[in-house]
Design a protein around this motif. Structure first.
Motif, PDB file in Angstrom:
ATOM      1  N   ASP A 215      55.647  55.453  45.218  1.00 36.66           N
ATOM      2  CA  ASP A 215      54.571  55.285  46.203  1.00 36.66           C
ATOM      3  C   ASP A 215      53.646  54.140  45.809  1.00 36.66           C
ATOM      4  N   ARG A 219      52.782  50.856  48.126  1.00 33.41           N
ATOM      5  CA  ARG A 219      51.405  50.430  48.415  1.00 33.41           C
ATOM      6  C   ARG A 219      51.130  49.024  47.886  1.00 33.41           C
ATOM      7  N   PRO A 222      52.491  45.245  50.302  1.00 36.06           N
ATOM      8  CA  PRO A 222      51.724  44.334  51.163  1.00 36.06           C
ATOM      9  C   PRO A 222      50.971  43.266  50.370  1.00 36.06           C
ATOM     10  N   TRP A 223      50.434  43.623  49.211  1.00 33.46           N
ATOM     11  CA  TRP A 223      49.753  42.654  48.353  1.00 33.46           C
ATOM     12  C   TRP A 223      50.747  41.605  47.847  1.00 33.46           C
ATOM     13  N   LEU A 248      55.340  56.597  54.247  1.00 31.10           N
ATOM     14  CA  LEU A 248      54.341  55.738  53.617  1.00 31.10           C
ATOM     15  C   LEU A 248      54.647  54.270  53.890  1.00 31.10           C
ATOM     16  N   ALA A 249      55.926  53.892  53.815  1.00 35.12           N
ATOM     17  CA  ALA A 249      56.306  52.509  54.107  1.00 35.12           C
ATOM     18  C   ALA A 249      55.964  52.148  55.546  1.00 35.12           C
ATOM     19  N   THR A 251      53.521  53.556  57.339  1.00 32.12           N
ATOM     20  CA  THR A 251      52.063  53.485  57.408  1.00 32.12           C
ATOM     21  C   THR A 251      51.536  52.176  56.835  1.00 32.12           C
ATOM     22  N   GLU A 252      52.155  51.711  55.752  1.00 29.31           N
ATOM     23  CA  GLU A 252      51.719  50.469  55.099  1.00 29.31           C
ATOM     24  C   GLU A 252      52.220  49.219  55.816  1.00 29.31           C
ATOM     25  N   VAL A 335      47.522  50.181  42.016  1.00 26.63           N
ATOM     26  CA  VAL A 335      48.249  49.326  42.962  1.00 26.63           C
ATOM     27  C   VAL A 335      47.986  47.865  42.643  1.00 26.63           C
TER      28      VAL A 335
END
Length: 387
Positions: A215, A219, A222-223, A248-249, A251-252, A335
């Protein structure tokens, strides 16, 4: 004293193929290094309806499966282990995971010719060491064994604190077959199968459970993609968190850049390492220190494959990485730190290549299965000589 070449070792374990995982690999690799007529494996059955009386013919040595999906130190299972020891003339036993199966040791000594006992800890025994009732049982296992082994200082300290004074302990670590896990393999088939093309690939090969930190990787993606827009995360493994990680993927906003490849047998993993640019498993300690990473053989396999490695700071995982030399160790919950280190590796191929080369050399010199097997045999020899 019996000549060492005529001795036979009984390996008692739940962690054996077809089950997949780090401990399974540990036990199988060491079992394979015994001469076939000097070892017999007693383990659980993936299918309790199959006959448990006949050896599993998939291995060059006898593998006897008890009629249970999980082998426990019950009177029935212990009696079965004893009958196997007598049938095959075993005079030593190695418990592939000390807790709870090491509780069989006393009864095996009483009812068979077994005189030497070695039991191996991997990390979950830390929970036993820190829990009152289980701590007493771990202490009993240590008292019944001639040697109790540990992976590194992070697991050694709490485990030894639970043992009676004078209990002999020793380091026994996993290894890597560097002829199998090596640079230069063709990662093209994996890239083609999952549509990865020529994109930079971050690989994580582990069970899909919270401790492993997939996870955090999702998260962080994207960064990472702000600096490396085409980066992709390849997750190899099965586990209860698969659906949660997919959500989660989504959502991100990185579902198109996260590939959940499912579980694969251990022999298939070299091709996944070959398809990657970096390996990452930002594991973290959970449940107030009761759940931690024992070591993480995947870090060593990745290093042997020539990849830079990012590990979490849980348990013994830092022992599998030389910080700044073969990779990086980060807070598995951070993260930002995870994204920063992986971005640097993806944007600097020369740095990644250098770390991969140093990691492979380190594994070749200090983390081989032959060295681990020699250590295990030495523990049996020294324990036998002391009796």
């Amino acid at each position: 004293m019996t000549n060492d070449s005529h001795r036979r070792t009984l390996i008692v374990t739940n962690d054996f193929p077809p089950r997949q995982g780090g401990i399974e690999t540990f036990v199988r690799e060491l079992a394979d290094r015994f001469p076939p007529d000097e070892v017999v494996v007693f383990t659980s059955s993936p299918d309790p309806t199959t006959a448990a009386s006949a050896p599993d013919g998939s291995f060059p040595y006898p593998v006897i499966r008890h009629r249970a999906r999980t082998l426990l130190p019950t009177p029935r299972a212990t009696a079965h282990a004893a009958s196997v020891a007598r049938q095959y003339g075993c005079d030593r036993v190695w418990f592939g995971a000390a807790a709870p199966l090491g509780l069989m040791a006393g009864r095996l000594r009483q009812t068979t010719d077994i005189r030497t006992v070695v039991a191996t800890t991997h990390g979950h025994e830390v929970w036993w060491a820190r829990t009152p009732g289980a701590r007493t049982l771990l202490r009993r296992i240590g008292a019944q064994a001639d040697a109790l082994t540990w992976l590194g200082t992070s697991t050694r300290r709490p485990i030894e604190a639970a043992l009676a004074p004078g209990t002999r302990t020793a380091r026994l670590v996993p290894g890597v077959d560097t002829t199998v896990f090596r640079p230069g393999l063709d990662g093209g088939p994996v890239r083609d199968r999952y549509g990865l093309g020529r994109r930079p690939v971050i690989l994580c090969a582990a069970r899909l459970v919270p401790r492993k930190g997939q996870d955090t990787l999702i998260r962080a993606l994207p960064w990472i993609r702000r600096a490396v827009p085409d980066a992709v995360l390849l997750l190899v493994g099965d586990g209860p968190n698969a659906l949660e990680l997919r959500q989660l993927a989504r959502t991100e906003g990185v579902l198109d850049s996260v590939v959940l490849a499912g579980g694969h047998p251990h022999h298939a993993l070299p091709s996944f390492y070959a398809a990657a640019n970096a390996f990452a498993m930002p594991c973290r300690t959970r449940k107030r220190g009761l759940e931690m990473e024992g070591l993480g053989i995947v870090y060593l396999e990745a290093a042997a494959s020539g990849l830079p490695v990012l590990a979490g700071d849980s348990g013994g995982a830092p022992d599998a990485v030389r910080e700044g030399e073969t990779g990086h160790v980060v807070d598995g919950r951070s993260v930002a730190a995870t994204a920063d280190r992986l971005t640097r590796l993806l944007r600097n191929p020369e740095l990644a290549r250098s770390m991969g080369e140093k990691g492979r050399h380190w594994v070749q010199t200090e983390w081989t299965w032959d060295l681990s097997y020699t250590t295990l045999k030495g523990l049996f020899h020294s324990a036998g000589s002391a009796q």
